[in-house]
Design a protein around this motif. Structure first.
Motif, PDB file in Angstrom:
ATOM      1  N   GLY A   1       3.490   6.438  -9.122  1.00 34.57           N
ATOM      2  CA  GLY A   1       3.967   6.133  -7.786  1.00 34.57           C
ATOM      3  C   GLY A   1       3.086   6.695  -6.687  1.00 34.57           C
ATOM      4  O   GLY A   1       2.883   6.060  -5.652  1.00 34.57           O
ATOM      5  N   GLU A   2       2.553   7.889  -6.902  1.00 34.15           N
ATOM      6  CA  GLU A   2       1.652   8.490  -5.912  1.00 34.15           C
ATOM      7  C   GLU A   2       0.385   7.654  -5.744  1.00 34.15           C
ATOM      8  O   GLU A   2      -0.108   7.468  -4.629  1.00 34.15           O
ATOM      9  N   ASP A   3      -0.126   7.147  -6.855  1.00 39.13           N
ATOM     10  CA  ASP A   3      -1.326   6.312  -6.807  1.00 39.13           C
ATOM     11  C   ASP A   3      -1.057   5.032  -6.018  1.00 39.13           C
ATOM     12  O   ASP A   3      -1.836   4.649  -5.136  1.00 39.13           O
ATOM     13  N   TYR A   4       0.045   4.365  -6.355  1.00 42.53           N
ATOM     14  CA  TYR A   4       0.387   3.128  -5.647  1.00 42.53           C
ATOM     15  C   TYR A   4       0.674   3.387  -4.177  1.00 42.53           C
ATOM     16  O   TYR A   4       0.334   2.581  -3.308  1.00 42.53           O
ATOM     17  N   ALA A   5       1.281   4.531  -3.888  1.00 43.78           N
ATOM     18  CA  ALA A   5       1.549   4.885  -2.488  1.00 43.78           C
ATOM     19  C   ALA A   5       0.247   5.073  -1.716  1.00 43.78           C
ATOM     20  O   ALA A   5       0.154   4.695  -0.543  1.00 43.78           O
ATOM     21  N   SER A   6      -0.780   5.626  -2.360  1.00 44.05           N
ATOM     22  CA  SER A   6      -2.062   5.815  -1.672  1.00 44.05           C
ATOM     23  C   SER A   6      -2.729   4.471  -1.385  1.00 44.05           C
ATOM     24  O   SER A   6      -3.336   4.295  -0.325  1.00 44.05           O
ATOM     25  N   VAL A   7      -2.594   3.527  -2.295  1.00 40.45           N
ATOM     26  CA  VAL A   7      -3.137   2.184  -2.067  1.00 40.45           C
ATOM     27  C   VAL A   7      -2.398   1.529  -0.901  1.00 40.45           C
ATOM     28  O   VAL A   7      -3.019   0.923  -0.012  1.00 40.45           O
ATOM     29  N   HIS A   8      -1.079   1.674  -0.891  1.00 40.42           N
ATOM     30  CA  HIS A   8      -0.276   1.113   0.196  1.00 40.42           C
ATOM     31  C   HIS A   8      -0.653   1.762   1.533  1.00 40.42           C
ATOM     32  O   HIS A   8      -0.817   1.072   2.545  1.00 40.42           O
ATOM     33  N   LEU A   9      -0.822   3.074   1.536  1.00 37.75           N
ATOM     34  CA  LEU A   9      -1.195   3.783   2.757  1.00 37.75           C
ATOM     35  C   LEU A   9      -2.558   3.308   3.260  1.00 37.75           C
ATOM     36  O   LEU A   9      -2.736   3.072   4.466  1.00 37.75           O
ATOM     37  N   ALA A  10      -3.514   3.161   2.367  1.00 45.33           N
ATOM     38  CA  ALA A  10      -4.840   2.668   2.777  1.00 45.33           C
ATOM     39  C   ALA A  10      -4.716   1.279   3.383  1.00 45.33           C
ATOM     40  O   ALA A  10      -5.298   0.993   4.440  1.00 45.33           O
ATOM     41  N   THR A  11      -3.964   0.414   2.727  1.00 45.60           N
ATOM     42  CA  THR A  11      -3.782  -0.951   3.222  1.00 45.60           C
ATOM     43  C   THR A  11      -3.171  -0.946   4.612  1.00 45.60           C
ATOM     44  O   THR A  11      -3.673  -1.601   5.527  1.00 45.60           O
ATOM     45  N   GLN A  12      -2.104  -0.190   4.783  1.00 46.77           N
ATOM     46  CA  GLN A  12      -1.405  -0.172   6.058  1.00 46.77           C
ATOM     47  C   GLN A  12      -2.205   0.522   7.160  1.00 46.77           C
ATOM     48  O   GLN A  12      -2.250   0.037   8.291  1.00 46.77           O
ATOM     49  N   SER A  13      -2.841   1.613   6.854  1.00 43.82           N
ATOM     50  CA  SER A  13      -3.544   2.359   7.906  1.00 43.82           C
ATOM     51  C   SER A  13      -4.841   1.674   8.338  1.00 43.82           C
ATOM     52  O   SER A  13      -5.269   1.859   9.478  1.00 43.82           O
ATOM     53  N   LEU A  14      -5.441   0.881   7.474  1.00 46.56           N
ATOM     54  CA  LEU A  14      -6.698   0.212   7.833  1.00 46.56           C
ATOM     55  C   LEU A  14      -6.492  -1.195   8.385  1.00 46.56           C
ATOM     56  O   LEU A  14      -7.432  -1.792   8.909  1.00 46.56           O
ATOM     57  N   THR A  15      -5.283  -1.718   8.289  1.00 45.03           N
ATOM     58  CA  THR A  15      -5.010  -3.075   8.778  1.00 45.03           C
ATOM     59  C   THR A  15      -5.393  -3.263  10.243  1.00 45.03           C
ATOM     60  O   THR A  15      -6.065  -4.253  10.569  1.00 45.03           O
ATOM     61  N   PRO A  16      -5.029  -2.366  11.155  1.00 41.47           N
ATOM     62  CA  PRO A  16      -5.389  -2.605  12.555  1.00 41.47           C
ATOM     63  C   PRO A  16      -6.909  -2.673  12.786  1.00 41.47           C
ATOM     64  O   PRO A  16      -7.386  -3.472  13.581  1.00 41.47           O
ATOM     65  N   ARG A  17      -7.652  -1.873  12.074  1.00 40.86           N
ATOM     66  CA  ARG A  17      -9.108  -1.832  12.244  1.00 40.86           C
ATOM     67  C   ARG A  17      -9.782  -3.063  11.642  1.00 40.86           C
ATOM     68  O   ARG A  17     -10.820  -3.511  12.124  1.00 40.86           O
ATOM     69  N   TYR A  18      -9.207  -3.594  10.576  1.00 39.84           N
ATOM     70  CA  TYR A  18      -9.850  -4.689   9.853  1.00 39.84           C
ATOM     71  C   TYR A  18      -9.138  -6.027  10.011  1.00 39.84           C
ATOM     72  O   TYR A  18      -9.458  -6.979   9.310  1.00 39.84           O
ATOM     73  N   PHE A  19      -8.199  -6.114  10.915  1.00 39.88           N
ATOM     74  CA  PHE A  19      -7.554  -7.386  11.282  1.00 39.88           C
ATOM     75  C   PHE A  19      -7.054  -8.177  10.087  1.00 39.88           C
ATOM     76  O   PHE A  19      -7.352  -9.350   9.939  1.00 39.88           O
ATOM     77  N   GLY A  20      -6.329  -7.538   9.227  1.00 39.26           N
ATOM     78  CA  GLY A  20      -5.747  -8.245   8.102  1.00 39.26           C
ATOM     79  C   GLY A  20      -5.238  -7.304   7.051  1.00 39.26           C
ATOM     80  O   GLY A  20      -5.840  -6.259   6.796  1.00 39.26           O
ATOM     81  N   THR A  21      -4.115  -7.671   6.478  1.00 39.53           N
ATOM     82  CA  THR A  21      -3.517  -6.862   5.433  1.00 39.53           C
ATOM     83  C   THR A  21      -3.964  -7.396   4.082  1.00 39.53           C
ATOM     84  O   THR A  21      -3.432  -8.387   3.599  1.00 39.53           O
ATOM     85  N   LEU A  22      -4.960  -6.762   3.522  1.00 38.73           N
ATOM     86  CA  LEU A  22      -5.423  -7.105   2.181  1.00 38.73           C
ATOM     87  C   LEU A  22      -5.335  -5.867   1.315  1.00 38.73           C
ATOM     88  O   LEU A  22      -5.601  -4.757   1.775  1.00 38.73           O
ATOM     89  N   THR A  23      -4.991  -6.055   0.066  1.00 41.32           N
ATOM     90  CA  THR A  23      -4.844  -4.946  -0.863  1.00 41.32           C
ATOM     91  C   THR A  23      -6.201  -4.465  -1.377  1.00 41.32           C
ATOM     92  O   THR A  23      -7.236  -5.115  -1.169  1.00 41.32           O
TER      93      THR A  23
END
Length: 145
Positions: A8-30
């Motif tokens: 769960g911690e691993d998946y949470a880190s992937v989710h956090l990266a996706t969400q926190s970088l979305t504004p900078r990269y104009f798109g929610t990609l995994t």
């Protein structure tokens, strides 16, 4: 992923990266989508980058930028599991590209660039042989049919 189970911690880190970088990269990609995007771009470059898209080359490298920015956010286990895939793609990209030396920067200075992929251009292009290419792509790539 080498048979190593993520928790769960691993998946949470992937989710956090996706969400926190979305504004900078104009798109929610995994993470998977960004690695796939980088792989597709690397394949395009290996096959001969279409000169029609030469001015978009830098934009196409944004998947690698995202991966660079996401890596510190990901858990150590996610990085360990995915690093071999990223390393292989990076090596393929290096083999299919040549280094740029912008504005009198020495090759050793270029080798130290954190975002080294931003300072490379394709060795081979396809498309219109008379198409204008960026001046930084010097010497010019080989045109293939």
């Amino acid at each position: 992923m080498d048979g190593e189970s993520l928790d769960g911690e691993d998946y949470a880190s992937v989710h956090l990266a996706t969400q926190s970088l979305t504004p900078r990269y104009f798109g929610t990609l995994t993470l998977n989508a960004r690695l796939e995007g980088w792989a597709e771009f690397v394949t395009d470059v290996e096959d001969g980058f279409d000169s029609m898209w030469a001015w978009q080359f830098d934009n196409d490298a944004t998947h690698r930028d995202w991966l660079h920015d996401a890596w510190p956010i990901l858990t150590e286990r996610v990085r360990r599991v995915r690093q071999p895939e990223l390393d292989a793609l990076d090596e393929r990209f290096r083999a299919a590209t040549a280094p740029m030396t912008p504005f009198g920067t020495s090759p050793s200075e270029m080798a130290e660039q954190t975002r080294w992929w931003r300072f490379r251009y394709p060795l081979r292009v396809t498309g219109d042989p008379d198409a204008e290419l960026p001046a930084r792509w010097s010497p010019p790539p080989v045109h293939i049919e």
